[in-house]
Design a protein around this motif. Structure first.
Motif, PDB file in Angstrom:
ATOM      1  N   MET A 119     151.076 140.202  30.960  1.00  0.00           N
ATOM      2  CA  MET A 119     151.359 140.055  31.754  1.00  0.00           C
ATOM      3  C   MET A 119     150.567 140.597  33.491  1.00  0.00           C
ATOM      4  O   MET A 119     149.519 140.558  33.020  1.00  0.00           O
ATOM      5  CB  MET A 119     152.570 141.083  31.628  1.00  0.00           C
ATOM      6  N   GLU A 155     148.398 142.687  35.574  1.00  0.00           N
ATOM      7  CA  GLU A 155     148.297 144.057  35.943  1.00  0.00           C
ATOM      8  C   GLU A 155     148.373 144.709  36.329  1.00  0.00           C
ATOM      9  O   GLU A 155     147.540 144.791  38.159  1.00  0.00           O
ATOM     10  CB  GLU A 155     146.423 144.060  35.413  1.00  0.00           C
ATOM     11  N   PHE A 212     152.044 148.889  35.337  1.00  0.00           N
ATOM     12  CA  PHE A 212     152.277 148.112  33.865  1.00  0.00           C
ATOM     13  C   PHE A 212     150.727 148.716  33.108  1.00  0.00           C
ATOM     14  O   PHE A 212     150.734 149.944  32.867  1.00  0.00           O
ATOM     15  CB  PHE A 212     151.678 146.890  34.280  1.00  0.00           C
ATOM     16  N   ARG A 260     151.203 150.636  30.433  1.00  0.00           N
ATOM     17  CA  ARG A 260     150.353 150.374  28.769  1.00  0.00           C
ATOM     18  C   ARG A 260     149.659 151.578  28.318  1.00  0.00           C
ATOM     19  O   ARG A 260     149.754 152.190  26.795  1.00  0.00           O
ATOM     20  CB  ARG A 260     149.339 149.108  29.568  1.00  0.00           C
ATOM     21  N   VAL A 288     152.703 153.615  26.652  1.00  0.00           N
ATOM     22  CA  VAL A 288     153.120 153.228  25.574  1.00  0.00           C
ATOM     23  C   VAL A 288     151.529 153.318  23.932  1.00  0.00           C
ATOM     24  O   VAL A 288     152.057 153.524  23.016  1.00  0.00           O
ATOM     25  CB  VAL A 288     153.400 151.277  25.824  1.00  0.00           C
ATOM     26  N   LEU A 289     151.124 152.706  24.660  1.00  0.00           N
ATOM     27  CA  LEU A 289     149.425 152.880  23.719  1.00  0.00           C
ATOM     28  C   LEU A 289     149.307 154.186  23.539  1.00  0.00           C
ATOM     29  O   LEU A 289     148.543 154.057  22.193  1.00  0.00           O
ATOM     30  CB  LEU A 289     148.255 152.046  24.256  1.00  0.00           C
ATOM     31  N   LEU A 342     152.107 154.574  20.469  1.00  0.00           N
ATOM     32  CA  LEU A 342     151.429 154.226  19.508  1.00  0.00           C
ATOM     33  C   LEU A 342     150.486 154.580  18.870  1.00  0.00           C
ATOM     34  O   LEU A 342     150.390 155.159  17.623  1.00  0.00           O
ATOM     35  CB  LEU A 342     151.471 152.225  19.668  1.00  0.00           C
ATOM     36  N   VAL A 393     144.841 136.822  10.152  1.00  0.00           N
ATOM     37  CA  VAL A 393     146.372 136.334  11.479  1.00  0.00           C
ATOM     38  C   VAL A 393     146.523 134.962  11.942  1.00  0.00           C
ATOM     39  O   VAL A 393     147.765 134.253  11.163  1.00  0.00           O
ATOM     40  CB  VAL A 393     146.034 137.313  12.819  1.00  0.00           C
ATOM     41  N   SER A 429     150.097 133.002  10.647  1.00  0.00           N
ATOM     42  CA  SER A 429     150.742 132.669  12.084  1.00  0.00           C
ATOM     43  C   SER A 429     151.163 131.597  11.608  1.00  0.00           C
ATOM     44  O   SER A 429     151.829 130.498  12.320  1.00  0.00           O
ATOM     45  CB  SER A 429     150.150 133.111  13.263  1.00  0.00           C
ATOM     46  N   LEU A 461     158.719 148.285  18.138  1.00  0.00           N
ATOM     47  CA  LEU A 461     157.178 149.061  18.023  1.00  0.00           C
ATOM     48  C   LEU A 461     156.142 147.969  17.902  1.00  0.00           C
ATOM     49  O   LEU A 461     155.316 148.042  19.211  1.00  0.00           O
ATOM     50  CB  LEU A 461     156.926 149.985  16.827  1.00  0.00           C
ATOM     51  N   GLY A 518     153.886 147.026  20.720  1.00  0.00           N
ATOM     52  CA  GLY A 518     152.201 147.106  20.800  1.00  0.00           C
ATOM     53  C   GLY A 518     151.682 145.791  21.728  1.00  0.00           C
ATOM     54  O   GLY A 518     150.610 145.489  22.061  1.00  0.00           O
ATOM     55  N   VAL A 534     152.820 143.416  23.616  1.00  0.00           N
ATOM     56  CA  VAL A 534     152.562 143.451  25.040  1.00  0.00           C
ATOM     57  C   VAL A 534     151.193 143.313  25.534  1.00  0.00           C
ATOM     58  O   VAL A 534     150.952 143.178  26.400  1.00  0.00           O
ATOM     59  CB  VAL A 534     154.077 143.420  25.252  1.00  0.00           C
ATOM     60  N   PHE A 535     151.538 145.130  25.283  1.00  0.00           N
ATOM     61  CA  PHE A 535     150.696 146.182  25.797  1.00  0.00           C
ATOM     62  C   PHE A 535     149.198 145.426  25.747  1.00  0.00           C
ATOM     63  O   PHE A 535     148.272 145.689  26.117  1.00  0.00           O
ATOM     64  CB  PHE A 535     150.801 147.480  26.467  1.00  0.00           C
ATOM     65  N   LEU A 536     148.683 144.543  24.029  1.00  0.00           N
ATOM     66  CA  LEU A 536     147.627 144.516  23.701  1.00  0.00           C
ATOM     67  C   LEU A 536     147.179 143.426  24.533  1.00  0.00           C
ATOM     68  O   LEU A 536     145.834 143.105  24.149  1.00  0.00           O
ATOM     69  CB  LEU A 536     147.569 145.187  22.476  1.00  0.00           C
ATOM     70  N   SER A 573     147.406 142.002  27.481  1.00  0.00           N
ATOM     71  CA  SER A 573     146.370 141.827  28.421  1.00  0.00           C
ATOM     72  C   SER A 573     145.063 142.210  28.057  1.00  0.00           C
ATOM     73  O   SER A 573     145.379 143.288  27.487  1.00  0.00           O
ATOM     74  CB  SER A 573     146.980 143.007  29.674  1.00  0.00           C
ATOM     75  N   ASN A 574     144.071 142.491  29.363  1.00  0.00           N
ATOM     76  CA  ASN A 574     142.547 142.447  28.599  1.00  0.00           C
ATOM     77  C   ASN A 574     142.596 143.761  28.896  1.00  0.00           C
ATOM     78  O   ASN A 574     142.055 144.103  30.499  1.00  0.00           O
ATOM     79  CB  ASN A 574     142.032 141.200  29.528  1.00  0.00           C
ATOM     80  N   LEU A 621     151.125 142.337  14.731  1.00  0.00           N
ATOM     81  CA  LEU A 621     150.448 140.552  14.701  1.00  0.00           C
ATOM     82  C   LEU A 621     151.398 139.513  14.814  1.00  0.00           C
ATOM     83  O   LEU A 621     150.416 139.240  15.340  1.00  0.00           O
ATOM     84  CB  LEU A 621     150.579 141.007  12.525  1.00  0.00           C
ATOM     85  N   ALA A 646     150.171 137.405  17.571  1.00  0.00           N
ATOM     86  CA  ALA A 646     150.044 135.768  17.607  1.00  0.00           C
ATOM     87  C   ALA A 646     150.492 134.996  18.718  1.00  0.00           C
ATOM     88  O   ALA A 646     150.600 133.754  19.303  1.00  0.00           O
ATOM     89  CB  ALA A 646     149.886 135.552  15.922  1.00  0.00           C
ATOM     90  N   LEU A 695     158.110 143.536  36.315  1.00  0.00           N
ATOM     91  CA  LEU A 695     157.235 143.583  35.225  1.00  0.00           C
ATOM     92  C   LEU A 695     159.608 143.482  33.875  1.00  0.00           C
ATOM     93  O   LEU A 695     158.899 142.236  32.571  1.00  0.00           O
ATOM     94  CB  LEU A 695     157.150 145.278  34.623  1.00  0.00           C
ATOM     95  N   GLN A 719     160.129 140.131  33.871  1.00  0.00           N
ATOM     96  CA  GLN A 719     159.319 138.675  33.442  1.00  0.00           C
ATOM     97  C   GLN A 719     159.083 138.715  31.980  1.00  0.00           C
ATOM     98  O   GLN A 719     159.251 137.622  31.070  1.00  0.00           O
ATOM     99  CB  GLN A 719     157.334 139.394  33.416  1.00  0.00           C
ATOM    100  N   PHE A 720     159.842 139.807  31.169  1.00  0.00           N
ATOM    101  CA  PHE A 720     159.289 140.090  30.112  1.00  0.00           C
ATOM    102  C   PHE A 720     160.689 140.050  29.323  1.00  0.00           C
ATOM    103  O   PHE A 720     160.454 139.068  28.471  1.00  0.00           O
ATOM    104  CB  PHE A 720     159.343 142.044  29.654  1.00  0.00           C
ATOM    105  N   THR A 777     158.681 136.635  28.468  1.00  0.00           N
ATOM    106  CA  THR A 777     157.754 137.082  26.726  1.00  0.00           C
ATOM    107  C   THR A 777     158.934 136.904  25.969  1.00  0.00           C
ATOM    108  O   THR A 777     158.418 136.068  25.058  1.00  0.00           O
ATOM    109  CB  THR A 777     157.694 138.551  27.054  1.00  0.00           C
TER     110      THR A 777
END
Lengths: 279, 335
Positions: free
Chosen positions: A1, A3, A7, A11, A14-15, A18, A270, A274, B125, B129, B131-133, B135-136, B215, B219, B239, B242-243, B247
């Motif tokens: 998505m 940034e 966002f 992020r 949420v993170l 979690l 992974v 997958s 959950l 996780g 979606v937000f992971l 992004s860099n 996981l 992927a 957002l 977009q999701f 996504t």
């Protein structure tokens, strides 16, 4: 998505949630494992009032933890080694060779992978009883009996994952090798296995992890001398005193081997999961 | 790696006639090659096929047989001579008007509800996780590994940790809910007894299962190029839009199998209730696998356990047909 500011805020929220969700039970385990017994009962304290490593030394004498460790290691390694060896051959055939009955065989492997241990527990128990009646070989409570039952879930999984790995290796590699005169089996052992090594190790680690955490078969098919960790840990809590601090220390100790293994191979895992499970 | 293997293959070539690498006589080369090809796969699958017969097919057939005999603690060691009773086990145990039958059918319903709740929460959950992971940012790799810890931990360890948190009246859960959030007034609920035990079990299972969804979804999301989102953002998509429009459709192929696999694991769950409650779950939290276990190894009513197993087997066979359709691409035989 993309940034955007929104966002990033979302992020972080949420993170954080979690992370707390994952971290709280882990924190409780570790913090309880370094408390003296008197601080473990009563209202839970997030920050230990007193830190001690005594539980990590006491766990070995309160219950025969080393023995349980040894039992778990023997059974888990044997089940994993047998499954992976047998699975490499079968998975290669599924991935590469045309043969009659291939679909039936793949379907059997795939569907048995989904059946719960409870369906196999009683029949295997009865078969073991019959074997004992006829030959005198005692499989209930033996390493061999548990290794066989653990293969009910490690084998189909290993076959399925490995055939996914093998299918993802370019055919040209072994074709080149066969033109050079290695033959099918030569190509498998000299070309495919080295290339697939990370995948094979990942499958082995994953089989190891699932066998290490097994409870059902162990609860019926072990005796005092073959008890595995999954049941052995109960001994800290079965007396009138519950040694929660030692139970948590033992939990840390039995988790470390699989946790380290998992972290080392997780990237390949992974990729394999997958490719094999989720297309 | 492949290079060295190819080189050694070439080196071996020198000692043999290149046209016929097989050690067998050169005159019959073509037919032998053909025959070999057709036997080789069977040789390769033979060990696995024999093991499948011994550990899966045989026991499954025997499991069906058990449902039709009267097997008790008394004749367990001499089970070959147990009397055949036909459908009696099904009639006795699964009659919807008997108490055992009612317990069975309510257990099936409860297990279905449990599966929906656990898989649903785990998916949400895991998706959050993933979606937000995807992004860099700094610390991404670390968080990614950290989120997988509950999944890698032996199931009984995670469950013991939660049992400790739920267990005592003064445990961590009540401390957060009652002392910090003041949710139940002065009342400190018990979590591992009565009605609350079902919810507690859901929480433990979601904690252990959601990393798997995370996981797999991560992927799947890795295949989405970022410029698709950029284009959408330029067009003014929020957002959430977009999701919903990028996504979600992108993970749809992965979703079918993911949900199926998670549902089957959850439906068959045994470890969590066994470690959380012991051999006998509270009646509000009994799932199907523990119920069969209790009937077989708790009250030694193997016939009943066998009858329930057969029904479970049928249900799983139907489910596996759907699963296989999703996993096995059509024409898998032809390659």
């Amino acid at each position: 998505m993309i940034e955007t500011r929104k966002f990033r805020i979302l992020r972080n929220v949420v993170l954080t949630v979690l992370s707390l969700w994952v971290a709280i039970p882990l924190f409780v385990v570790v913090s309880t494992s370094i408390k003296p017994l008197k601080d473990v009962a009563g209202l839970f304290q997030w920050i230990p009032r007193e830190i001690t490593l005594a539980p990590y030394f006491d766990i070995w004498t309160t219950v025969p933890l080393a023995k349980y460790f040894q039992n778990s290691l023997i059974i888990t390694i044997a089940a994993t080694a047998c499954s992976v060896t047998v699975a490499v051959l079968a998975a290669y055939a599924i991935a590469r060779l045309p043969f009659k009955g291939k679909r039936a065989f793949s379907l059997t492997v795939l569907s048995t992978q989904m059946f719960p241990g409870i369906l196999f527990l009683l029949p295997l128990y009865l078969i073991f009883t019959q074997i004992r009646n006829i030959t005198g070989l005692q499989l209930q409570g033996s390493y061999l009996g548990l290794i066989i039952t653990y293969m009910t879930f490690t084998l189909p999984f290993a076959i399925w994952m490995l055939s996914g790995y093998f299918a993802s290796i370019p055919k040209e590699l072994e074709e080149a090798s066969m033109i050079d005169g290695t033959g099918r089996m030569g190509a498998l052992f000299r070309v495919i296995l080295p290339v697939a090594k990370p995948g094979i190790i990942a499958v082995a680690v994953y089989s190891f992890i699932s066998a290490w955490g097994e409870v059902l078969f162990a609860s019926v098919l072990t005796n005092e001398s073959t008890k595995t960790l999954s049941l052995g840990l109960k001994a800290y809590a079965s007396e009138s005193d519950v040694f929660w601090n030692q139970l948590m220390a033992a939990s840390v100790v039995v988790s470390l081997p699989v946790l380290i293994g998992f972290i080392l191979v997780q990237r390949h895992l992974v990729a394999g999961l997958s490719a094999g499970a989720v297309k | 790696m492949s290079h060295s293997a190819l080189d050694s293959g070439k080196a071996a070539e020198g000692s043999k006639p290149p046209a016929n690498p097989e050690p067998d006589g050169p005159t019959q080369a073509p037919p032998i090659r053909k025959r070999r090809r057709s036997f080789l796969p069977y040789g390769l699958i033979a060990p696995a096929a024999i093991l499948e017969l011994l550990i899966h097919i045989g026991p499954m057939l025997l499991g069906v047989w058990i449902a039709f005999i009267s097997l008790t603690q008394l004749n367990l060691t001499n089970w070959l001579n147990a009397p055949f009773v036909g459908l009696q086990n099904f009639i006795n145990g699964l009659n919807p008007e008997s108490t055992i039958g009612q317990a069975f059918f309510s257990t099936v319903g409860r297990t279905l509800l449990y599966t929906i709740l656990v898989v649903g929460f785990s998916w949400v959950l895991g998706m959050a996780g993933a979606v937000f992971l995807s992004s860099n940012f700094k610390g991404r790799a670390l968080l990614r590994t950290f989120f997988l810890v509950p999944y890698a931990l032996p199931a009984y360890v995670g469950t013991i940790a939660w049992a400790f948190m739920f267990n005592q009246r003064d445990g961590a859960v009540n401390q957060i809910l009652v002392d910090t959030l003041h949710l139940f007034g002065d009342h400190r609920p018990f979590w591992l007894l009565g009605e609350n035990s079902f919810g507690a079990m859901v929480v433990v299972n979601v904690w252990q299962l959601w990393p798997f969804a995370f996981l797999m979804l991560m992927a799947a999301l890795q295949n989405v190029p970022n410029d698709v989102y950029e284009a959408a953002a330029i067009d003014g998509a929020t957002l959430w839009q977009q999701f919903r429009t990028i996504t979600l459709p992108m993970v749809r192929p992965a979703n079918g199998v993911l949900l199926m696999v998670m549902s089957l694991w959850t439906f068959n769950q045994f470890n969590i209730p066994f470690v959380l409650f012991g051999a006998t779950s509270p009646k509000e939290a009994t799932l199907i696998s523990p119920l069969i276990y209790q009937n077989s190894f708790g009250s030694w009513n193997f016939g009943l356990g066998g009858a329930m197993s057969v029904l479970l087997l049928i249900a799983l066979f139907i489910a596996s047909v759907f699963y296989i359709r999703m996993v096995l691409p059509k024409g898998a035989d032809n390659d």
